[in-house]
Write a protein that holds these residues in place. Structure first.
Motif, PDB file in Angstrom:
ATOM      1  N   SER A  69      54.648  35.449  58.691  1.00 20.40           N
ATOM      2  CA  SER A  69      55.348  35.047  59.907  1.00 20.40           C
ATOM      3  C   SER A  69      55.738  33.577  59.847  1.00 20.40           C
ATOM      4  O   SER A  69      55.236  32.809  59.029  1.00 20.40           O
ATOM      5  CB  SER A  69      54.464  35.289  61.139  1.00 20.40           C
ATOM      6  N   VAL A  72      53.623  30.140  64.311  1.00 21.13           N
ATOM      7  CA  VAL A  72      53.654  30.237  65.762  1.00 21.13           C
ATOM      8  C   VAL A  72      53.052  28.980  66.361  1.00 21.13           C
ATOM      9  O   VAL A  72      51.963  28.555  65.986  1.00 21.13           O
ATOM     10  CB  VAL A  72      52.876  31.477  66.232  1.00 21.13           C
ATOM     11  N   SER A  77      60.484  26.161  65.379  1.00 20.17           N
ATOM     12  CA  SER A  77      60.752  27.570  65.106  1.00 20.17           C
ATOM     13  C   SER A  77      62.034  28.055  65.752  1.00 20.17           C
ATOM     14  O   SER A  77      62.661  28.990  65.274  1.00 20.17           O
ATOM     15  CB  SER A  77      59.580  28.436  65.591  1.00 20.17           C
ATOM     16  N   SER A 129      55.409  28.230  73.523  1.00 18.45           N
ATOM     17  CA  SER A 129      54.329  28.903  72.808  1.00 18.45           C
ATOM     18  C   SER A 129      54.273  30.385  73.158  1.00 18.45           C
ATOM     19  O   SER A 129      54.043  31.224  72.281  1.00 18.45           O
ATOM     20  CB  SER A 129      52.991  28.237  73.131  1.00 18.45           C
ATOM     21  N   ALA A 132      57.120  32.025  71.326  1.00 18.71           N
ATOM     22  CA  ALA A 132      56.845  32.113  69.889  1.00 18.71           C
ATOM     23  C   ALA A 132      55.809  33.190  69.591  1.00 18.71           C
ATOM     24  O   ALA A 132      55.951  33.964  68.638  1.00 18.71           O
ATOM     25  CB  ALA A 132      56.371  30.761  69.366  1.00 18.71           C
ATOM     26  N   PHE A 133      54.760  33.239  70.406  1.00 21.57           N
ATOM     27  CA  PHE A 133      53.712  34.230  70.180  1.00 21.57           C
ATOM     28  C   PHE A 133      54.252  35.634  70.413  1.00 21.57           C
ATOM     29  O   PHE A 133      53.955  36.561  69.648  1.00 21.57           O
ATOM     30  CB  PHE A 133      52.531  33.957  71.115  1.00 21.57           C
ATOM     31  N   SER A 136      56.488  36.623  67.446  1.00 27.01           N
ATOM     32  CA  SER A 136      55.671  36.879  66.259  1.00 27.01           C
ATOM     33  C   SER A 136      54.933  38.202  66.360  1.00 27.01           C
ATOM     34  O   SER A 136      54.933  39.007  65.422  1.00 27.01           O
ATOM     35  CB  SER A 136      54.672  35.737  66.073  1.00 27.01           C
ATOM     36  N   TYR A 144      49.956  36.634  59.730  1.00 22.24           N
ATOM     37  CA  TYR A 144      50.433  35.850  60.868  1.00 22.24           C
ATOM     38  C   TYR A 144      49.870  34.435  60.777  1.00 22.24           C
ATOM     39  O   TYR A 144      48.696  34.245  60.451  1.00 22.24           O
ATOM     40  CB  TYR A 144      49.977  36.488  62.184  1.00 22.24           C
TER      41      TYR A 144
END
Length: 218
Positions: A69, A72, A77, A129, A132-133, A136, A144
């Motif tokens: 990945s 994260v 990103s 965040s 992003a999480f 992912s 990850y």
């Protein structure tokens, strides 16, 4: 599996060379959650970015037999001028996954509401965040790269994030950065400690935590 061979990273700051990683050799096994421990500035985020391909190595190489990945929690990103939805769609195309399915998953998971359709530059760090999480976890990676993200949000969101992470770890592995030793004990099997440009790997995460605590006492 991720293999680091003679991996080094050097930055030049104000004309001075700063050696963050010095000839590291390590193997992170498949289907294992490895805690990455170290003091602030030890190079944890730098190592994650290098493993993901977001940052070039100075010397050595990184080998893998699976899909990794993006890091994260790393602010770079996403494109700040694109909306959360546009960034999600773009990521889906990069990794060859169903665009509509990922959009639906992230919209539901990240709990951004109308902000999902606003530029990412307007997001707080917590919103970035969560986005992003969500992106992912919405893609099936072999490994990850997680950096403090499961600690974002209220108690209900943290619980949901940890449950999703644990579900993914039934078939995948991870490199996991967190300042919460309780969280590391709950989620990780192995550990690696970055110290003075070197990496010390432990198959038992409790040994890695003990090493890290000794470093903090110095």
């Amino acid at each position: 599996m991720i293999v680091l061979r003679n991996l080094s990273k050097t930055f030049v700051v104000d004309g001075q060379r700063k050696h963050v990683l010095r000839g590291i050799n390590a193997v992170f096994p498949s289907n294992t959650v490895v805690a990455l421990l170290g003091r602030n500035g030890a190079g944890k985020s730098t190592l994650l970015q290098m493993i993901s391909g977001a940052m070039d190595v100075t010397a050595g190489e990184i080998l893998t037999d699976g899909q990794i990945s993006f890091p994260v929690g790393y602010a770079g990103s996403f494109h700040p001028e694109l909306t959360g939805a546009q960034n999600t769609r773009f990521t889906a195309r990069i990794y060859g996954v169903d665009t509509d399915a990922l959009m639906s998953y992230v919209d539901d998971f990240a709990e951004l509401g109308p902000s999902f359709h606003l530029p990412v530059r307007t997001y707080s760090s917590g919103m970035k965040s969560r986005l992003a999480f969500g992106v992912s976890m919405g893609i099936n990676f072999d490994t990850y790269l997680i950096d403090e993200v499961t600690a974002v949000g209220d108690a209900a969101f943290k619980k949901k994030s940890q449950q999703v992470f644990q579900d993914r770890m039934r078939t995948s592995g991870a490199l996991f950065v967190s300042h919460s030793l309780r969280q590391i004990q709950d989620l990780c099997q192995a550990g690696a400690v970055l110290e003075g440009g070197q990496l010390h790997y432990y198959e038992d995460v409790r040994e890695a935590i003990a090493h890290h605590l000794r470093n903090l006492d110095v």
